[in-house]
Motif scaffolding. Structure first.
Motif, PDB file in Angstrom:
ATOM      1  N   HIS A 125       0.815  -1.197   0.000  1.00  8.05           N
ATOM      2  CA  HIS A 125       0.000   0.000   0.000  1.00  8.05           C
ATOM      3  C   HIS A 125       0.856   1.258   0.000  1.00  8.05           C
ATOM      4  CE1 HIS A 125      -3.760  -2.064   0.602  1.00  8.05           C
ATOM      5  NE2 HIS A 125      -3.335  -2.652   1.703  1.00  8.05           N
ATOM      6  N   SER A 126       0.231   2.363  -0.376  1.00  7.90           N
ATOM      7  CA  SER A 126       0.753   3.685  -0.076  1.00  7.90           C
ATOM      8  C   SER A 126      -0.046   4.225   1.105  1.00  7.90           C
ATOM      9  CB  SER A 126       0.616   4.605  -1.290  1.00  7.90           C
ATOM     10  OG  SER A 126      -0.743   4.688  -1.691  1.00  7.90           O
ATOM     11  N   VAL A 127       0.432   5.305   1.698  1.00  7.06           N
ATOM     12  CA  VAL A 127      -0.250   5.891   2.843  1.00  7.06           C
ATOM     13  C   VAL A 127      -1.569   6.513   2.393  1.00  7.06           C
ATOM     14  CG1 VAL A 127      -0.113   7.657   4.639  1.00  7.06           C
ATOM     15  CG2 VAL A 127       1.934   6.336   4.017  1.00  7.06           C
ATOM     16  N   GLN A 128      -2.635   6.171   3.092  1.00  7.00           N
ATOM     17  CA  GLN A 128      -3.944   6.756   2.794  1.00  7.00           C
ATOM     18  C   GLN A 128      -4.187   7.925   3.733  1.00  7.00           C
ATOM     19  OE1 GLN A 128      -7.315   4.116   2.196  1.00  7.00           O
ATOM     20  NE2 GLN A 128      -8.697   5.603   3.141  1.00  7.00           N
ATOM     21  N   ALA A 129      -4.322   9.108   3.162  1.00  5.43           N
ATOM     22  CA  ALA A 129      -4.537  10.308   3.969  1.00  5.43           C
ATOM     23  C   ALA A 129      -5.904  10.259   4.642  1.00  5.43           C
ATOM     24  CB  ALA A 129      -4.440  11.549   3.083  1.00  5.43           C
ATOM     25  N   GLY A 130      -5.959  10.796   5.852  1.00  2.04           N
ATOM     26  CA  GLY A 130      -7.224  10.940   6.550  1.00  2.04           C
ATOM     27  C   GLY A 130      -7.721   9.719   7.282  1.00  2.04           C
ATOM     28  N   LEU A 131      -7.024   8.588   7.187  1.00  3.11           N
ATOM     29  CA  LEU A 131      -7.468   7.351   7.825  1.00  3.11           C
ATOM     30  C   LEU A 131      -6.802   7.217   9.195  1.00  3.11           C
ATOM     31  CD1 LEU A 131      -9.054   4.678   7.565  1.00  3.11           C
ATOM     32  CD2 LEU A 131      -7.040   3.697   6.428  1.00  3.11           C
ATOM     33  N   ALA A 132      -7.613   7.089  10.243  1.00  2.00           N
ATOM     34  CA  ALA A 132      -7.080   6.946  11.600  1.00  2.00           C
ATOM     35  C   ALA A 132      -6.001   5.868  11.628  1.00  2.00           C
ATOM     36  CB  ALA A 132      -8.204   6.607  12.573  1.00  2.00           C
ATOM     37  N   SER A 133      -4.836   6.199  12.164  1.00  2.00           N
ATOM     38  CA  SER A 133      -3.660   5.355  11.974  1.00  2.00           C
ATOM     39  C   SER A 133      -2.837   5.211  13.243  1.00  2.00           C
ATOM     40  CB  SER A 133      -2.762   5.953  10.879  1.00  2.00           C
ATOM     41  OG  SER A 133      -3.450   6.062   9.649  1.00  2.00           O
TER      42      SER A 133
END
Length: 279
Positions: A125-133
């Motif tokens: 994956h690449s980093v998904q913006a806005g997803l609680a992490s």
């Protein structure tokens, strides 16, 4: 999740279950499949070279199936095959039967399991913006990392960012400690610290000596909790990026908490505030 449900991001899954496959018996210790299973069970990063995951035991296998995934192959001990649950026996397009002693050689468990799934490694994956992490900075203990993945899944955090130096997320020990949480999360490995900026979220750092008390802090949602190395904590560069520093009250007087325990407390606090804000 049913067999026809959408598989987690990165995995490929057929829309319908496979028909029961005619099992193939393996009796040679030099069989290529058995050699691969031994590597996958014993070498923490072998999955990267082979592009496959080895799931040992009915719990992990069932966890994958319950997420709508289907293995590339199922492997059974001969003694277990006759009474294997239908859900496991009919899950894969290929079924292999091994003498119990041979299958035990492909086990990383103290008590070898009589069944395992061979699965294709999900796409990176690449980093998904806005997803609680949750951000993992050079964590070394597989048990800690697996436990954090379980907490992340339980408390509504959908993404794990593992920075370079963190133990391999799909290694056998981390998968066993994760108890199936891997299949509910978006996992991104091998990142530099700058990648946290791609999240576009408030960054929260845990500390044993400074910052707001967790039970009093106005925690934002969504957010990204950053968990650091078991002995050294967060790297200085990552710590400097934090929007909030948070510490956990310990009235019992311990100096600090294990990182997995601290993560569970912090992630639960975020989830509780999120739930309390809902109408």
């Amino acid at each position: 999740m049913s067999a026809g449900s959408r598989a987690p991001d990165g995995f490929h899954s057929p829309a319908t279950p496979h028909r029961a496959a005619e099992p193939v018996r393996i009796s040679s210790r030099d069989n290529p499949l058995l050699k691969d299973l031994r590597r996958l069970a014993r070498e923490g990063t072998a999955y990267r070279r082979l592009g496959r995951l080895w799931l040992e035991g009915d719990h992990l296998c069932s966890a994958a199936l319950n997420r709508g995934l289907r293995p590339a192959a199922a492997v059974f001990a001969e003694s277990f095959w006759a009474h294997a649950p239908k859900q496991l026996a009919e899950a894969a397009p290929k079924v292999f039967l091994l003498p119990d002693a041979l299958l035990a050689e492909a086990s990383g468990l103290e008590s070898p399991a009589p069944v395992g799934f061979l699965m294709d490694l999900p796409e990176q994956h690449s980093v998904q913006a806005g997803l609680a992490s949750v951000v993992l900075d050079r964590l070394q203990d597989p048990g800690n990392v697996g436990s954090i993945l379980r907490s992340a899944s339980a408390f509504g955090f959908g993404q794990i960012l593992a920075l370079k130096g963190t133990v391999a997320l799909w290694s056998p020990k981390v998968m066993r400690a994760g108890m199936g949480a891997h299949f509910a999360l978006r996992l991104v490995e091998g990142l530099e610290s700058e990648a946290v900026g791609d999240l576009g979220l408030p960054l929260l750092a845990t500390s044993s000596h400074r910052g707001l008390w967790l039970h009093q802090a106005p925690l934002p949602w969504p957010c990204a909790w950053m968990m650091g190395h078991e002995g050294q904590g967060l790297g200085a560069g990552l710590d400097a990026r934090a929007d909030l520093h948070i510490r956990i009250a310990q009235p019992g007087g311990e100096e600090s908490l294990n990182v997995a325990a601290a993560a569970a407390v912090c992630l639960h606090a975020s989830a509780a505030l999120k739930l309390s804000a809902q109408p």
